[in-house]
Design a protein around this motif. Structure first.
Motif, PDB file in Angstrom:
ATOM      1  N   ARG A 118     -31.133  35.832 -10.297  1.00  0.00           N
ATOM      2  CA  ARG A 118     -31.263  36.839  -9.254  1.00  0.00           C
ATOM      3  C   ARG A 118     -32.004  38.037  -9.822  1.00  0.00           C
ATOM      4  O   ARG A 118     -31.971  38.293 -11.028  1.00  0.00           O
ATOM      5  CB  ARG A 118     -29.885  37.255  -8.738  1.00  0.00           C
ATOM      6  CG  ARG A 118     -29.116  36.148  -8.026  1.00  0.00           C
ATOM      7  CD  ARG A 118     -27.707  36.579  -7.669  1.00  0.00           C
ATOM      8  NE  ARG A 118     -26.878  36.748  -8.859  1.00  0.00           N
ATOM      9  CZ  ARG A 118     -26.492  37.909  -9.353  1.00  0.00           C
ATOM     10  NH1 ARG A 118     -26.867  39.048  -8.755  1.00  0.00           N
ATOM     11  NH2 ARG A 118     -25.744  37.983 -10.433  1.00  0.00           N
ATOM     12  N   GLN A 119     -32.648  38.825  -8.947  1.00  0.00           N
ATOM     13  CA  GLN A 119     -33.400  39.984  -9.428  1.00  0.00           C
ATOM     14  C   GLN A 119     -32.499  40.971 -10.155  1.00  0.00           C
ATOM     15  O   GLN A 119     -32.863  41.518 -11.204  1.00  0.00           O
ATOM     16  CB  GLN A 119     -34.116  40.678  -8.271  1.00  0.00           C
ATOM     17  CG  GLN A 119     -35.001  41.839  -8.699  1.00  0.00           C
ATOM     18  CD  GLN A 119     -36.187  41.405  -9.544  1.00  0.00           C
ATOM     19  OE1 GLN A 119     -36.956  40.543  -9.125  1.00  0.00           O
ATOM     20  NE2 GLN A 119     -36.343  41.985 -10.725  1.00  0.00           N
ATOM     21  N   TRP A 135     -45.312  49.117 -20.664  1.00  0.00           N
ATOM     22  CA  TRP A 135     -44.639  49.064 -19.364  1.00  0.00           C
ATOM     23  C   TRP A 135     -44.333  47.602 -19.054  1.00  0.00           C
ATOM     24  O   TRP A 135     -45.216  46.743 -19.161  1.00  0.00           O
ATOM     25  CB  TRP A 135     -45.547  49.606 -18.263  1.00  0.00           C
ATOM     26  CG  TRP A 135     -45.642  51.094 -18.171  1.00  0.00           C
ATOM     27  CD1 TRP A 135     -45.284  52.012 -19.102  1.00  0.00           C
ATOM     28  CD2 TRP A 135     -46.154  51.822 -17.054  1.00  0.00           C
ATOM     29  NE1 TRP A 135     -45.544  53.281 -18.639  1.00  0.00           N
ATOM     30  CE2 TRP A 135     -46.077  53.192 -17.387  1.00  0.00           C
ATOM     31  CE3 TRP A 135     -46.685  51.457 -15.815  1.00  0.00           C
ATOM     32  CZ2 TRP A 135     -46.500  54.198 -16.518  1.00  0.00           C
ATOM     33  CZ3 TRP A 135     -47.111  52.456 -14.952  1.00  0.00           C
ATOM     34  CH2 TRP A 135     -47.011  53.809 -15.298  1.00  0.00           C
ATOM     35  N   ILE A 136     -43.104  47.330 -18.644  1.00  0.00           N
ATOM     36  CA  ILE A 136     -42.695  45.955 -18.349  1.00  0.00           C
ATOM     37  C   ILE A 136     -41.988  45.921 -17.002  1.00  0.00           C
ATOM     38  O   ILE A 136     -41.139  46.764 -16.710  1.00  0.00           O
ATOM     39  CB  ILE A 136     -41.754  45.400 -19.435  1.00  0.00           C
ATOM     40  CG1 ILE A 136     -42.447  45.384 -20.801  1.00  0.00           C
ATOM     41  CG2 ILE A 136     -41.279  43.990 -19.077  1.00  0.00           C
ATOM     42  CD1 ILE A 136     -41.546  44.962 -21.940  1.00  0.00           C
ATOM     43  N   ARG A 137     -42.327  44.924 -16.208  1.00  0.00           N
ATOM     44  CA  ARG A 137     -41.637  44.697 -14.946  1.00  0.00           C
ATOM     45  C   ARG A 137     -41.386  43.202 -14.756  1.00  0.00           C
ATOM     46  O   ARG A 137     -42.322  42.424 -14.553  1.00  0.00           O
ATOM     47  CB  ARG A 137     -42.467  45.221 -13.763  1.00  0.00           C
ATOM     48  CG  ARG A 137     -41.920  44.851 -12.385  1.00  0.00           C
ATOM     49  CD  ARG A 137     -40.489  45.339 -12.174  1.00  0.00           C
ATOM     50  NE  ARG A 137     -39.995  45.053 -10.823  1.00  0.00           N
ATOM     51  CZ  ARG A 137     -38.717  45.121 -10.476  1.00  0.00           C
ATOM     52  NH1 ARG A 137     -37.819  45.464 -11.369  1.00  0.00           N
ATOM     53  NH2 ARG A 137     -38.348  44.853  -9.243  1.00  0.00           N
ATOM     54  N   PRO A 138     -40.111  42.755 -14.855  1.00  0.00           N
ATOM     55  CA  PRO A 138     -39.794  41.363 -14.506  1.00  0.00           C
ATOM     56  C   PRO A 138     -39.573  41.257 -13.002  1.00  0.00           C
ATOM     57  O   PRO A 138     -38.883  42.090 -12.400  1.00  0.00           O
ATOM     58  CB  PRO A 138     -38.499  41.108 -15.279  1.00  0.00           C
ATOM     59  CG  PRO A 138     -37.844  42.449 -15.367  1.00  0.00           C
ATOM     60  CD  PRO A 138     -38.940  43.482 -15.361  1.00  0.00           C
ATOM     61  N   HIS A 139     -40.146  40.241 -12.394  1.00  0.00           N
ATOM     62  CA  HIS A 139     -40.084  40.098 -10.934  1.00  0.00           C
ATOM     63  C   HIS A 139     -39.711  38.662 -10.587  1.00  0.00           C
ATOM     64  O   HIS A 139     -40.316  37.712 -11.091  1.00  0.00           O
ATOM     65  CB  HIS A 139     -41.440  40.446 -10.320  1.00  0.00           C
ATOM     66  CG  HIS A 139     -41.493  40.296  -8.837  1.00  0.00           C
ATOM     67  ND1 HIS A 139     -40.952  41.231  -7.968  1.00  0.00           N
ATOM     68  CD2 HIS A 139     -42.024  39.321  -8.058  1.00  0.00           C
ATOM     69  CE1 HIS A 139     -41.137  40.823  -6.726  1.00  0.00           C
ATOM     70  NE2 HIS A 139     -41.791  39.680  -6.749  1.00  0.00           N
ATOM     71  N   GLN A 152     -39.389  31.159  -9.501  1.00  0.00           N
ATOM     72  CA  GLN A 152     -40.111  31.474 -10.734  1.00  0.00           C
ATOM     73  C   GLN A 152     -39.980  32.956 -11.069  1.00  0.00           C
ATOM     74  O   GLN A 152     -39.907  33.806 -10.185  1.00  0.00           O
ATOM     75  CB  GLN A 152     -41.585  31.103 -10.579  1.00  0.00           C
ATOM     76  CG  GLN A 152     -42.385  31.145 -11.864  1.00  0.00           C
ATOM     77  CD  GLN A 152     -43.799  30.619 -11.660  1.00  0.00           C
ATOM     78  OE1 GLN A 152     -44.499  31.040 -10.742  1.00  0.00           O
ATOM     79  NE2 GLN A 152     -44.211  29.682 -12.510  1.00  0.00           N
ATOM     80  N   VAL A 153     -39.948  33.269 -12.374  1.00  0.00           N
ATOM     81  CA  VAL A 153     -39.954  34.648 -12.837  1.00  0.00           C
ATOM     82  C   VAL A 153     -41.372  35.006 -13.263  1.00  0.00           C
ATOM     83  O   VAL A 153     -42.013  34.263 -14.016  1.00  0.00           O
ATOM     84  CB  VAL A 153     -38.985  34.847 -14.014  1.00  0.00           C
ATOM     85  CG1 VAL A 153     -39.088  36.278 -14.561  1.00  0.00           C
ATOM     86  CG2 VAL A 153     -37.554  34.556 -13.575  1.00  0.00           C
ATOM     87  N   VAL A 154     -41.866  36.138 -12.782  1.00  0.00           N
ATOM     88  CA  VAL A 154     -43.182  36.640 -13.170  1.00  0.00           C
ATOM     89  C   VAL A 154     -42.959  37.975 -13.874  1.00  0.00           C
ATOM     90  O   VAL A 154     -42.377  38.899 -13.299  1.00  0.00           O
ATOM     91  CB  VAL A 154     -44.105  36.822 -11.942  1.00  0.00           C
ATOM     92  CG1 VAL A 154     -45.502  37.233 -12.402  1.00  0.00           C
ATOM     93  CG2 VAL A 154     -44.162  35.544 -11.121  1.00  0.00           C
TER      94      VAL A 154
END
Length: 348
Positions: free
Chosen positions: A259-260, A296-300, A307-309
Motif C-alpha cells: 500500500r502507498q 530527492w526520492i519519491r516512491p509511488h 507495481q512500485v515506481v
C-alpha cells in the motif's frame, strides 16, 4: 585544517571540488593538477574561480597535501593511489578504479587492474548506506553518479526483500560524460533525447547490483560494505539536452502487494535522520537539486498494476560526484557531515 590537493582540477568534478572546498571551514586548498593546463592559472580553465594558484604537475600539486582528491579518468588512480597512501596521504578517488573487485572491474571497464592488492584497503563511499566503513579510511572509492541515484532509490525496498524484479531508466545531462567527451557537441545533443549502453551493458550496472546485493544481505540498517551476491537488474541510461542532473525512474515488481502508506513509512524509517535525503510527495525534478548534495526520492504505488515506481533526482556533479566526495571526507575526518555542502538546489 586539512591540507587538500585536487588532481584533475580542470574537469567538471574538479571545478565542483574547488567550489565546495573553497568554503569548507576545515580545509586549506594547497595544490591543483591538470595535464592540459599545467603551469597556467586556474582562471585559464575556470574564469569564474577567483584563485591565483596555478595548475601544477602531480608531484608539485600534492607536495603539501594530507588528502588528495583524484578526479581523473579511469585507469589513472589505480597507479597513483598506492603511492600516495604509502607516502602517508589519504585519497578520495572519483573514478571507478576501486569501486568493484578487480576481476569485476576488469570485465566491465576493459582495463587490467594495476594494483588488485590495494582494493581490499579501499572503502566504498556511498555515505548513507556504508557510513560505518569510512571513518579514518585511507582510500575512499567514490560511487558513480547513476549508481548513487539508483542505489538510494531502491535500498529501502531491497533491504526488506521486496524488489522481485527491477528495471531502471535513468536520464542524465551531458556533463556526466566529462569535459573532454566526444558526442556531446551542441548540434548532437540539442533537441535530442537518446538511450545508450542499454539493458545491462553500462558499466554502472555492476556497481548498482553489488550495492543492492549488500543491502539485501544486511537489511534495513545497512552501514558497511561487506561481500554479497550481486542483485540482478536491468539498467538503461539516456542522454538529455541539459548540462547537469540525473533523474532516475525505477520500476519494481514487489515480492508482495504493498500500500502507498506502507511504502511511505518504509522509506521514512530507512532514511530517518539523513540530512541529504529528501523524501517528497512531489515528483523529483533536477532543478530542485541543482548545485546541492541532496537526493530527492519519491516512491509511488501504481494501484492499477501493483507495481512500485521510484523516482530519484540528483545533481550528477554534486551528490553524484564531488559533493559526495566531500561528504565522505567529512566522515573520514570525523567532521560534521554537512560541512561545506548545500541542501538547497538553485532555481531557476
Amino acid at each position: 585544517m586539512v591540507r587538500v590537493a585536487i588532481l584533475g582540477a580542470s574537469g567538471y568534478g574538479g571545478s565542483e571540488l574547488i567550489r565546495i572546498l573553497g568554503r569548507h571551514p576545515e580545509v586549506e586548498l594547497v595544490g591543483f593538477s591538470s595535464r592540459a593546463y599545467a603551469g597556467r592559472p586556474l582562471s585559464a580553465a575556470w574564469p569564474q574561480i577567483d584563485l591565483s594558484t596555478p595548475f601544477a604537475e602531480v608531484e608539485e600539486a600534492v607536495a603539501e597535501a594530507e588528502l588528495v582528491f583524484v578526479a581523473l579518468p579511469n585507469g589513472i588512480a589505480m597507479e597513483l593511489a598506492p603511492r600516495l597512501i604509502a607516502e602517508g596521504r589519504r585519497v578520495v578517488d572519483l573514478s571507478g578504479d576501486f569501486r568493484l573487485p578487480p576481476e569485476v572491474y576488469e570485465a566491465w571497464y576493459g582495463i587490467r587492474h594495476a594494483h588488485p592488492d590495494v582494493y581490499p584497503r579501499a572503502r566504498y563511499g556511498l555515505t548513507e548506506l556504508f557510513r560505518d566503513d569510512l571513518q579514518g579510511a585511507e582510500l575512499v572509492a567514490n560511487p558513480g553518479c547513476y549508481v548513487t541515484a539508483a542505489s538510494l532509490a531502491l535500498a529501502p525496498l531491497t533491504a526488506e526483500g521486496l524488489d522481485e524484479v527491477v528495471t531502471i531508466a535513468a536520464m542524465s545531462g551531458v556533463s556526466g560524460a566529462g569535459r573532454d567527451a566526444g558526442g556531446t557537441a551542441f548540434a548532437e545533443v540539442n533537441e535530442n533525447l537518446r538511450p545508450y549502453k542499454p539493458a545491462g551493458s553500462h558499466r554502472h550496472t555492476a556497481e548498482i547490483e553489488f550495492n543492492l546485493g549488500r543491502v539485501r544481505a544486511q537489511g534495513r540498517r545497512v552501514r558497511t560494505h561487506g561481500p554479497a551476491e550481486p542483485r540482478p537488474l536491468s539498467f538503461t541510461p539516456h542522454l538529455v539536452p541539459m548540462t547537469r542532473g540525473i533523474l532516475t525512474t525505477a520500476y519494481v515488481t514487489p515480492a508482495r502487494p504493498l500500500r502507498q502508506a506502507e511504502l511511505d513509512e518504509l522509506y521514512r524509517v530507512f532514511y530517518a535522520g539523513e540530512r541529504f535525503v529528501r523524501l517528497t510527495e512531489d515528483l523529483p525534478q533536477t532543478k530542485g537539486v541543482y548545485g546541492a548534495n541532496t537526493v530527492w526520492i519519491r516512491p509511488h504505488l501504481d494501484e492499477r498494476t501493483g507495481q512500485v515506481v521510484v523516482f530519484a533526482a540528483i545533481d550528477n556533479l554534486v551528490k553524484g560526484a564531488s559533493g559526495q566526495a566531500v561528504q565522505n571526507m567529512n566522515v573520514v575526518y570525523g567532521f560534521d557531515e554537512g560541512l561545506g555542502l548545500e541542501t538547497h538546489g538553485l532555481w531557476p
